[in-house]
Design a protein around this motif. Structure first.
Motif, PDB file in Angstrom:
ATOM      1  N   MET A   1       0.862  -1.197   0.000  1.00  0.00           N
ATOM      2  CA  MET A   1       0.000   0.000   0.000  1.00  0.00           C
ATOM      3  C   MET A   1       0.892   1.238   0.000  1.00  0.00           C
ATOM      4  O   MET A   1       1.928   1.273   0.668  1.00  0.00           O
ATOM      5  N   ILE A   2       0.463   2.238  -0.749  1.00  0.00           N
ATOM      6  CA  ILE A   2       1.169   3.516  -0.757  1.00  0.00           C
ATOM      7  C   ILE A   2       0.184   4.595  -0.362  1.00  0.00           C
ATOM      8  O   ILE A   2      -1.031   4.490  -0.615  1.00  0.00           O
ATOM      9  N   GLU A   3       0.698   5.621   0.261  1.00  0.00           N
ATOM     10  CA  GLU A   3      -0.135   6.751   0.676  1.00  0.00           C
ATOM     11  C   GLU A   3       0.095   7.895  -0.300  1.00  0.00           C
ATOM     12  O   GLU A   3       1.251   8.252  -0.596  1.00  0.00           O
ATOM     13  N   ILE A   4      -0.994   8.463  -0.806  1.00  0.00           N
ATOM     14  CA  ILE A   4      -0.890   9.526  -1.809  1.00  0.00           C
ATOM     15  C   ILE A   4      -1.656  10.746  -1.345  1.00  0.00           C
ATOM     16  O   ILE A   4      -2.573  10.661  -0.507  1.00  0.00           O
ATOM     17  N   PHE A   5      -1.273  11.881  -1.899  1.00  0.00           N
ATOM     18  CA  PHE A   5      -1.990  13.139  -1.686  1.00  0.00           C
ATOM     19  C   PHE A   5      -2.576  13.562  -3.027  1.00  0.00           C
ATOM     20  O   PHE A   5      -1.838  13.825  -3.979  1.00  0.00           O
ATOM     21  N   ILE A   6      -3.902  13.578  -3.118  1.00  0.00           N
ATOM     22  CA  ILE A   6      -4.582  13.861  -4.394  1.00  0.00           C
ATOM     23  C   ILE A   6      -4.548  15.358  -4.654  1.00  0.00           C
ATOM     24  O   ILE A   6      -5.034  16.163  -3.844  1.00  0.00           O
ATOM     25  N   ILE A   7      -3.974  15.734  -5.792  1.00  0.00           N
ATOM     26  CA  ILE A   7      -3.864  17.142  -6.181  1.00  0.00           C
ATOM     27  C   ILE A   7      -5.073  17.586  -7.004  1.00  0.00           C
ATOM     28  O   ILE A   7      -5.674  18.634  -6.754  1.00  0.00           O
TER      29      ILE A   7
ATOM     30  N   TRP B   1      -4.535  13.185 -10.466  1.00  0.00           N
ATOM     31  CA  TRP B   1      -3.137  13.484 -10.203  1.00  0.00           C
ATOM     32  C   TRP B   1      -2.893  13.529  -8.701  1.00  0.00           C
ATOM     33  O   TRP B   1      -3.750  13.981  -7.934  1.00  0.00           O
ATOM     34  N   GLY B   2      -1.717  13.079  -8.298  1.00  0.00           N
ATOM     35  CA  GLY B   2      -1.380  13.091  -6.887  1.00  0.00           C
ATOM     36  C   GLY B   2       0.111  12.938  -6.659  1.00  0.00           C
ATOM     37  O   GLY B   2       0.897  12.721  -7.589  1.00  0.00           O
TER      38      GLY B   2
ATOM     39  N   ARG C   1       6.982  15.505  -9.692  1.00  0.00           N
ATOM     40  CA  ARG C   1       6.343  15.350  -8.386  1.00  0.00           C
ATOM     41  C   ARG C   1       4.893  14.907  -8.522  1.00  0.00           C
ATOM     42  O   ARG C   1       4.385  14.156  -7.695  1.00  0.00           O
ATOM     43  N   ALA C   2       4.215  15.374  -9.535  1.00  0.00           N
ATOM     44  CA  ALA C   2       2.814  15.003  -9.761  1.00  0.00           C
ATOM     45  C   ALA C   2       2.772  13.728 -10.594  1.00  0.00           C
ATOM     46  O   ALA C   2       3.332  13.673 -11.689  1.00  0.00           O
ATOM     47  N   LYS C   3       2.126  12.719 -10.058  1.00  0.00           N
ATOM     48  CA  LYS C   3       1.975  11.439 -10.750  1.00  0.00           C
ATOM     49  C   LYS C   3       0.537  11.291 -11.233  1.00  0.00           C
ATOM     50  O   LYS C   3      -0.403  11.791 -10.613  1.00  0.00           O
TER      51      LYS C   3
ATOM     52  N   ASP D   1       2.620   6.314 -18.522  1.00  0.00           N
ATOM     53  CA  ASP D   1       2.980   7.110 -17.355  1.00  0.00           C
ATOM     54  C   ASP D   1       1.861   7.118 -16.322  1.00  0.00           C
ATOM     55  O   ASP D   1       1.825   7.980 -15.452  1.00  0.00           O
ATOM     56  N   THR D   2       0.925   6.184 -16.399  1.00  0.00           N
ATOM     57  CA  THR D   2      -0.233   6.141 -15.515  1.00  0.00           C
ATOM     58  C   THR D   2      -0.115   4.948 -14.563  1.00  0.00           C
ATOM     59  O   THR D   2       0.155   3.818 -14.995  1.00  0.00           O
ATOM     60  N   PHE D   3      -0.352   5.218 -13.280  1.00  0.00           N
ATOM     61  CA  PHE D   3      -0.372   4.176 -12.266  1.00  0.00           C
ATOM     62  C   PHE D   3      -1.810   3.702 -12.091  1.00  0.00           C
ATOM     63  O   PHE D   3      -2.687   4.496 -11.722  1.00  0.00           O
ATOM     64  N   ALA D   4      -2.068   2.435 -12.359  1.00  0.00           N
ATOM     65  CA  ALA D   4      -3.381   1.853 -12.127  1.00  0.00           C
ATOM     66  C   ALA D   4      -3.436   1.349 -10.694  1.00  0.00           C
ATOM     67  O   ALA D   4      -2.628   0.495 -10.298  1.00  0.00           O
ATOM     68  N   VAL D   5      -4.392   1.865  -9.924  1.00  0.00           N
ATOM     69  CA  VAL D   5      -4.402   1.594  -8.487  1.00  0.00           C
ATOM     70  C   VAL D   5      -5.803   1.206  -8.037  1.00  0.00           C
ATOM     71  O   VAL D   5      -6.808   1.481  -8.704  1.00  0.00           O
ATOM     72  N   GLN D   6      -5.825   0.562  -6.867  1.00  0.00           N
ATOM     73  CA  GLN D   6      -7.040   0.323  -6.104  1.00  0.00           C
ATOM     74  C   GLN D   6      -7.027   1.376  -4.996  1.00  0.00           C
ATOM     75  O   GLN D   6      -6.177   1.338  -4.108  1.00  0.00           O
ATOM     76  N   LEU D   7      -7.937   2.340  -5.031  1.00  0.00           N
ATOM     77  CA  LEU D   7      -7.877   3.514  -4.159  1.00  0.00           C
ATOM     78  C   LEU D   7      -8.752   3.300  -2.929  1.00  0.00           C
ATOM     79  O   LEU D   7      -9.928   2.921  -3.040  1.00  0.00           O
TER      80      LEU D   7
END
Length: 1431
Positions: free
Chosen positions: A1-7, A16-17, A123-125, A182-188
């Motif tokens: 699991m990774i922690e992200i900050f949604i921009i 984006w985050g 920085r923005a993914k 360049d896109t990360f496919a994630v389960q949020l």
């Protein structure tokens, strides 16, 4: 699991985050980014001495740069996405890669990116929710139902819900599922109010989305793909990379990480697995825990063996997905097909009862559906996805549709399947279009896919063939997001005429009433260039509807008109290429140049051509202008023209038809031949079969009475035969559909086809042997042989035009027979004469026009006006136009007439004025003014208005309830007008008032016609003429009189000035039409009508002769039964039709003087092709009409047939210094070619003094040789550019006088601005290298023009070329070259400027683009070369 900050959240598929916690390689180091920001501010904020070092000299799309963001108050890393024009400067649209924001900055404020600042990853993914796709509500308008289903775009409610959840969440965590580009496919997972929610499942639960299988996700499983990420640079809202990276997974990684990871990726599959394990090192623990938990749950339901299979199928690490896919296919096949395996599972010893087994299967199916919602294919994916395109023609025999394309598209059989938006479907339903017709079903999917399309159908003139899918395409603004932001069109629809353009424009407005507003412009311009310059388009222009001639004029003025063009539609392409070939060639060339640029690679480029007929010029359209076109033809006869079927016509007697058939067949060929002989009945089948069988041919037969043998015959036909075999099938048309034959090589029409559709169906039996325009090198040959007999000849008129289009060799006796047939049965002389024939001398649609196109001796003689007064056939008349039909046709009355201008006028309306007085007296009694009770159509009645008029009833209303109060349509027989009147106004007209014939006469202006080959006048000029001439007195000269029509050559309005007691000519109607820009000269108008008069034996008046006196003439031919003759006036060089009464024997004394008409031929020109074009006569003499010309005889010879001396001459206007010789003018316009002798004379080989001069002479000669070839314009431009480059590389000591002479001669012949500019650059360079002279120029100015006097005398080989702000004059005086290259201070109208010779000196007149006084002539001071004197 990774922690992200949604921009930023755009939609669940793109948000984006920043990664704040999780993997060590992906978590950002905030301190590093703060130091990066401080260093960038320190570098770019300070006043840099070498500012040019950090500025970007050139700005390009996808460029990395540094910009200052006022909102963030710091310098940021950015990617340049586009440049936007803003007034006098440009703005740069940039994407901040660390903040995921788009901002606009001035282009001059963009700074160079320092490499040190780009080592840190962005920085923005970019993230996307894994395993789901959008859903929305689909509405069925027909059934009035709504249902939820998968969609292409996310619903706005889903986006708003996502944004709301992201704002309210306290913590956002993501489980990485893979990387696509360049896109990360994630389960949020979002934590809201201390509750963790999986947003992927939450969107599915709320019906915003549905699950999809991982095979549709571009995940880590495609790491072995060799695709580059450089294409991402052109996509908006995606962070581009600094350099081309060898793998998509590393798009957002810094250079340091990329350097280590790329070495692993290049090692193959083992390296890829290492990268995957690196990215998911922490995820593997989660996978193992999940597997163990699943195992425990599954053991309680079934055996361990089944659970292991289930485990392998359900939960596998990301790097083992390939094995997982194989297992899934195996399990699906077992569950669906292998019943034995399913039974064995039920009988397993480890399953104690049936209920647990059923429970296990139910759970298994649910889990299978959850993990793989998409239906699995039993075929391999390689077979499913890699379908090779087929070059074979697809043919639908039931609908009669030929489809030819490299891609396969299914036709839309219903409106639900059509690629049309919902709003447009509603509008189509209102028009009662419930389902697409056959041609629409095939064309709409191709247009919706953005394919180039060529469609030929009997309904090819219907705009609905292309409008609905095109409008749907235009309503997708994201498709055109990269187009320049200008008020120029995205789509242009070219129509064959003005009326069709109005019709298409109205249909577009009707269909877009309830949809997104469509910016639409109708562009119809005349020949006035000022009108073209004033064209302004609405903001955000979407569609322009125009004609080819109007568009060609616009392109001459607005060179960037195609800069945003994505869709070019050719409505009725067959007519466009036939009637505007030159304009279409220019348009297509501009379209190719505008679209074949790298910047347009990401935008649609579509060319659509629809029509009713296939023409040979459409072959080049497909080959040269379209990329992988989609060809649809529903007219089978036109499909044969497309397939290049060779048509052969054999004429014979009906009794000899069988013998002709036997001689036609070829039995000596070395290739396989399959021939079908079509007859009209079963008896003919037996007869032909017997004749062919007697010659020992391999022949088969089948007809309606042999239905049981159809399958046997088809089996025989389908067998494989050896080369050299000739297989023959004799059949009837009724058996055609049962066969569905497509591989025949020859079709013989033994029986003439009864209708056009059957003729086309016969030809389609050879469809497999049609030529293929898409595949290069296709040279298949098929043949159609028509046996025409004396019984079939009356039916051949309908097919004759088709045979001419197919380039078939038609026997002369067939033409003769059809001509005789038309002369005997052609015309119903009760029909009215064709209005186009009267107005222009020719009817373009005479094959389909219902009117009469031939004159009759009795029907078309001038009618009687009153008593003994007939319609005058010559002289001068005074008329009053009372009804204006269009710009050149009017109805009115003749006031007076005179045979000669000096004769006293004779009144022509005395009887009419007496009639009006008698009618007023008669209806003054009240008992005479009773309405008519029973009205009859075509009867004459009196009408009570301001005055009493005679009218003819044309039509009555369909409903007769209120007969008295309802309106009736009437025609005023004395002034030509029509109108609606109340029935109670119609009065009984006594017989004494019906005796006088109608007084209205039709007047037609001679020698004028609409521009652009239009058949109808533009309403703009018609309204102008109507307002100008209605109910005014005009004086005119009669040229011709037929029936009730007078042709007038000069119609003028004379105005009386009472104070001066004089009369002036106020206007000439023909001149007003010509000056409007919508009319052009029609020189052959009256001559064509006179030829028809000669055929109809109508005598022409003596005044009609152009010579009006007795002249010497030579009889050329007899027009009819020795009454009218075609003669040649030997002293004037003209031909005319003369009756026998006007021909007398010539006395011997009249032959002493030689004939004054001299036969001349232009020296140095040859026709383009075999013969001169008919329009060359008008083209040659229009510039030199009414001028004294200078003629120089070059050589003479004697013609063999006529024994007449012919002089080869050079013609030039001596008064115009800038004019070309007539021969050079024709060559420069591309209307003729220069023979080698002329080229050698212009650029002689003996003049070559060195190798450089030889190259110039050779290249100039090559350019001149290509002037007449319209297909070699690009080659000619390339040669001129090469010529310029050779001159620019000249050594200083190699320039010679002959070089400049060659270039001066070439400049006189060129008309293209690009070619002229290159030659001028070369001339200027040579002039600077050698001693050249600059003439003295004196100039003065007026408000609207400049006059330049060049002080030169005895000059030769002069040339004067005009540009927008430039004038180049060159001439030789002896061996000295004088060159004046003037760059003007302001702009001029180059098309109006001229250079003439006055007092043996050149005088240049320049017209200013804007009126006003110029402070100086030149933009820059030029006193070193030219002395200017202002006075």
């Amino acid at each position: 699991m990774i922690e992200i900050f949604i921009i930023k959240v755009e939609d669940p598929g793109c948000f984006w985050g920043r990664i704040t916690n999780g993997f060590s390689d992906l978590v950002e180091n905030e301190n590093q980014y703060q130091r990066l920001e401080e260093k960038m501010n320190q570098l770019y904020h300070r006043s840099h001495e070498d500012l040019e070092e950090i500025k970007l000299p050139v700005l390009e799309q996808g460029q990395i740069c540094a910009i200052y963001c006022h909102e963030l108050r710091c310098w940021c890393r950015a990617i340049l996405e586009s440049l936007v024009s803003s007034g006098s400067s440009y703005l740069a649209e940039c994407f901040l890669v660390d903040y995921a924001k788009h901002i606009l900055v001035k282009a001059k404020d963009v700074r160079r990116a320092v490499d040190t600042f780009w080592k840190l990853p962005y920085r923005a993914k970019k993230f996307a929710l894994f395993g789901i796709q959008p859903m929305t509500l689909h509405i069925d308008v027909c059934e009035e139902k709504a249902k939820i289903g998968p969609a292409v775009r996310w619903d706005s409610a889903a986006v708003q819900y996502f944004q709301k959840m992201s704002r309210e969440s306290e913590v956002a965590e993501a489980k990485l599922q893979g990387i696509a580009g360049d896109t990360f496919a994630v389960q949020l997972y979002l934590t809201v109010n201390d509750e963790k929610v999986c947003l992927n499942d939450d969107l599915v639960a709320k019906f915003f989305a549905c699950y999809i299988s991982p095979k549709n996700q571009n995940l880590m499983k495609s790491l072995n793909s060799s695709s580059k990420v450089s294409s991402v640079l052109c996509q908006k809202k995606e962070a581009p990379v600094k350099k081309n990276i060898g793998h998509a997974a590393l798009a957002l990684w810094s250079e340091i990480v990329q350097g280590t990871a790329l070495t692993i990726l290049n090692q193959g599959s083992a390296g890829q697995e290492q990268v995957a394990q690196c990215l998911q090192s922490q995820e593997s623990l989660s996978w193992e825990n999940a597997n163990k938990q699943c195992s425990k749950t599954a053991v309680s339901l079934a055996s361990r063996k089944s659970v292991e299979s289930l485990k392998t199928f359900s939960f596998c690490p990301l790097e083992k997905q390939s094995d997982c896919k194989k297992t899934r296919f195996y399990l699906h096949d077992e569950m669906r097909k292998d019943k034995k395996t399913s039974t064995a599972m039920q009988k397993c010893d480890e399953i104690p009862a049936l209920c647990p087994v059923l429970a296990f299967k139910q759970l298994f199916y649910r889990l299978l559906q959850f993990l793989n919602p998409d239906p699995l294919n039993s075929k391999s994916e390689l077979e499913f996805h890699l379908q090779q395109p087929s070059h074979k023609m697809a043919f639908d025999p039931w609908n009669g549709v030929l489809v030819h394309s490299l891609i396969k598209l299914n036709p839309c059989r219903s409106m639900e399947m059509s690629p049309v938006s919902l709003d447009l479907k509603k509008e189509l339903y209102k028009k009662k279009i419930v389902t697409p017709n056959v041609v629409q079903a095939y064309c709409w999917p191709a247009i919706g896919r953005g394919c180039d399309l060529v469609a030929v159908s009997q309904k090819g003139d219907d705009p609905l063939l292309y409008i609905p899918p095109l409008l749907t395409f235009l309503q997708l603004p994201s498709v055109y997001s990269y187009q320049p932001r200008r008020n120029l069109p995205l789509a242009i629809i070219i129509c064959p005429g003005r009326q069709k353009a109005h019709f298409v424009c109205q249909m577009l407005m009707d269909l877009t009433r309830s949809t997104r507003p469509l910016s639409l412009s109708l562009v119809l311009v005349g020949q006035d260039p000022e009108e073209t310059k004033k064209i302004k388009f609405t903001k955000g222009c979407d569609v322009v509807v125009t004609t080819p001639h109007s568009l060609a004029r616009v392109l001459q003025i607005h060179c960037l008109f195609f800069i945003r063009l994505s869709h070019l539609v050719l409505d009725r392409a067959d007519i466009l290429f036939d009637e505007a070939m030159d304009e279409m060639a220019t348009i297509l060339q501009c379209f190719r140049e505008a679209t074949n640029v790298p910047e347009r690679g990401s935008t649609p480029q579509q060319l659509i051509a629809v029509g009713k007929h296939w023409t040979k010029r459409m072959d080049s359209l497909v080959k040269e202008n379209q990329s992988d076109p989609y060809i649809v033809i529903t007219a089978m006869a036109e499909a044969a023209l497309y397939g290049n079927v060779h048509q052969v016509v054999q004429v014979c007697l009906d009794c000899e038809k069988t013998s002709f058939l036997l001689t036609t067949l070829d039995f000596t060929s070395e290739v396989l031949q399959k021939t079908i002989v079509f007859t009209n009945c079963a008896e003919e089948v037996d007869h032909v079969f017997k004749a062919l069988g007697s010659n020992s041919n391999f022949c088969m037969k089948v007809h309606e009475g042999m239905s049981t043998q159809v399958s046997n015959v088809m089996d025989e036909w389908s067998k494989k035969f050896n080369p050299g075999t000739h297989v023959i099938l004799v059949t009837t048309d009724n058996c055609l559909k049962a066969f569905r034959i497509a591989d025949a090589t020859c079709v013989i029409h033994y029986g003439f086809p009864p209708c056009w559709e059957i003729f086309g169906a016969r030809l389609c039996c050879m469809i497999d042997n049609f030529d293929n325009l898409i595949v290069e090198g296709s040279t298949l040959q098929s043949q159609s042989i028509i046996l025409l007999t004396d019984k079939d000849a009356p039916q051949t008129a309908s097919i004759l035009h088709y045979l001419e289009r197919a380039k078939a060799k038609i026997p002369k006796e067939l033409y003769r027979f059809i001509s005789d047939l038309n002369n005997t049965n052609d015309v119903c002389y009760t029909k009215s004469l064709c209005k186009y024939l009267k107005a222009y001398g020719i009817c373009r649609d005479n094959k389909t026009c219902p009117s009469r196109h031939k004159l009759h001796q009795d029907m078309d003689k001038p009618r009687c006006l009153s008593g003994e007064k007939k319609l005058p056939g010559s002289g001068y008349i005074e008329i009053i136009p009372t009804c204006v039909s269009d710009a050149s046709s009017y109805y009115g009355r003749i006031i007076q007439h005179r045979n000669k201008w000096e004769d006293p006028p004779v009144s022509m309306e005395e009887d009419y004025l007496m009639l009006l007085k008698d009618m007023a007296d008669y209806y003054s009694e009240e008992n005479h003014r009773k309405p008519v009770e029973q009205l009859e159509v075509s009867a004459l009645y009196g009408l009570e208005e301001k005055i009493y008029s005679r009218v003819q009833l044309i039509a009555l209303p369909q409903k007769a309830e209120s007969a008295v109060l309802s309106n009736a349509r009437v025609k005023y027989i004395d002034n030509g007008q029509t109108g609606q009147v109340m029935q109670k106004q119609l009065l009984e007209l006594p017989a004494k008032f019906q005796v006088l014939p109608p007084q209205v006469v039709e007047f037609i202006i001679c020698r004028v016609k609409p521009i652009d080959n239009e058949m109808d006048w533009n309403p703009q000029v018609s309204r102008f003429i109507k307002q100008k001439i209605s109910n005014k007195s005009h004086t005119a000269k009669i040229v011709l009189a037929l029936g009730n029509t007078l042709w007038l050559n000069t119609v003028v309005h004379m105005a009386k000035l009472a104070d001066l007691k004089t009369t002036i000519l106020e206007y000439n109607i023909r001149s007003e039409i010509m000056n409007s820009g919508f009319g052009t000269d029609n020189a052959e108008h009256i001559e064509r009508l006179k030829d028809l008069c000669g055929v109809a034996k109508l005598s022409l008046p003596d005044d009609d002769s152009p010579l009006k006196q007795w002249r010497r003439a030579k009889v050329l031919s007899v027009l009819d039964s020795k009454r009218n003759y075609k003669v040649f006036f030997v002293d004037f060089g003209i031909c005319s039709c003369v009756s026998l009464n006007n021909i007398q024997p010539l006395v011997k004394d009249a032959l002493k003087l030689p004939f004054q008409a001299i036969c001349c031929s232009l020296f140095g020109v040859e026709p383009v092709g075999k013969n001169w074009k008919p329009e060359m006569k008008e083209f040659v003499w229009m510039p030199f009409q009414d001028k004294e010309l200078q003629v120089k005889v070059i050589e003479q010879n004697r013609k063999d047939l006529t024994n007449v001396v012919c002089y080869h001459v050079v013609v030039q206007d001596p008064s115009d210094a800038g004019s070309l010789k007539l021969s050079e003018c024709i060559i420069s316009k591309g209307q003729a070619e220069g023979p080698p002798a002329i080229l050698n004379q212009l650029f002689p080989e003996e003049a070559i003094v060195n190798s450089h001069t030889g190259a110039i002479s050779c290249l100039c000669s090559s350019v001149c040789a290509l002037l007449g070839d319209q297909n070699s314009s690009s080659l000619r431009t390339t040669i001129v550019e090469e010529l310029k480059n050779i001159v620019l590389q000249y050594p200083a000591d190699s320039a010679s006088e002959s070089d400049l002479r060659f270039l001066c001669r070439l400049l006189r012949l060129l008309t293209t601005p690009k070619e002229q500019a290159d030659v001028i650059i070369a001339m200027t360079h040579l002039a600077k290298m050698q001693v050249s002279f600059h003439p003295e120029v004196k100039w003065h100015q007026k408000e609207d023009r400049l006059v330049l006097n060049v002080k030169l005398r005895n000059f030769t080989e002069h040339s004067c070329k005009f540009g927008h702000c430039r004038v180049v004059f060159s001439a030789f005086v002896g061996i000295k070259l004088y060159l004046a290259d003037l760059e003007l201070q302001g702009s001029i109208l180059e098309e109006k400027c001229s250079c003439v010779t006055k007092n043996e000196e050149p005088v240049i007149t320049l017209f200013k683009e804007e009126k006003g006084e110029w402070s100086s002539l030149l933009k820059f001071k030029h006193s070193r070369y030219i002395a200017f004197v202002t006075y």
